[in-house]
Write an enzyme that holds these catalytic residues in place. Structure first.
Site: not given
Length: 268
Positions: A142, A156
């Protein structure tokens, strides 16, 4: 006889970027092994890939939050007589609600699904790829892995950062073996969920349109990168600008830049 088709295993393939990558691979002549927790969407995707592209698509259910799932999944694949020529580690985990307000069991599951399982699946499947002299590993990381971590989604970004670094290390190790390794680092990506649940207008309001990309485009850029053996790819010009800023700005400014992330998403 034609050339034998190669087979790609995709985790978290039932929707979103995983499903888009399945379509991209099928369109390029690969067969698929699709795995996720939900059988219905996987089987529907498998049927679509067969009808549209003539691709064989095996469906295997797995919950990667289970510590035994990677070994069991690889054993199930072998029992079907299938060979894994490529691996797409895409399975994700629903967004948490803050470090202190999230059940520790959910944190453990998140780490299992997004960090431990990709490492274990890679370790289980890479030896065969190296032995055959051909392989593809695409780890869906990401943009968040290239930015400061955000409050409310505390683990995350660090997990995705680990995945990027691990991919780069594997890329170095796999040089000369015929195995390509790439970390795909998308930013905000529209998926069919935004249309199904009617939230596309809301997510567009939370962040400007230029920050969003379509899953199909992200999948195409990602697979182009792994075929070209690029160690990392971040789709989108502005996402690359943001990644560069995240690495160059002093911590105080970088943290301020991402500080409103969780609050904006919480309003969706």
């Amino acid at each position: 006889m034609g050339e034998e088709r190669r087979t790609i295993l995709i985790t978290g393939a039932s929707a979103g970027i995983g499903a888009a990558l399945a379509r991209e691979c099928a369109a390029r002549g690969y067969d698929l092994i699709l795995t996720a927790r939900r059988e219905g969407p996987l089987q529907a995707l498998a049927d679509e890939l067969q009808a549209r592209y003539g691709a064989a698509a095996a469906v295997l259910l797995a919950d990667l939050a289970d510590p035994e799932a990677p070994v069991r999944l690889v054993a199930d694949i072998a029992a079907r007589g299938l060979t894994v020529d490529g691996l797409i580690n895409n399975a994700g985990f629903s967004r948490t609600t803050g470090f202190l307000s999230t059940d520790p069991a959910a944190h453990s599951a998140m780490i299992r699904v997004m960090l431990t399982a990709p490492v274990e699946l890679s370790r289980l499947l890479l030896p065969g790829m190296v032995e055959r002299g051909w392989g593809r590993v695409l780890n869906v990381a990401s943009l968040a892995g290239q930015m400061p971590a955000t409050g409310g989604d505390t683990l995350y970004g660090p997990i995705k950062s680990f995945l990027i670094k691990a991919s780069q290390g594997l890329w170095l190790e796999m040089r000369g073996t015929g195995v390509h390794v790439t970390a795909l680092c998308p930013g905000y990506t529209y998926t069919e969920f935004h249309d199904v649940n009617g939230s596309r207008e809301q997510v567009s309001a939370a962040y400007p349109r230029w920050m969003w990309m379509d899953a199909d485009r992200v999948a195409r850029i990602g697979w182009d990168a792994v075929e070209a053996n690029r160690p990392r790819v971040t789709p989108g010009v502005m996402n690359n600008v943001l990644a560069a800023l995240g690495g160059l700005l002093p911590d105080a400014l970088a943290l301020k830049m991402v500080g409103g992330h969780a609050k904006r998403l919480d309003r969706l």
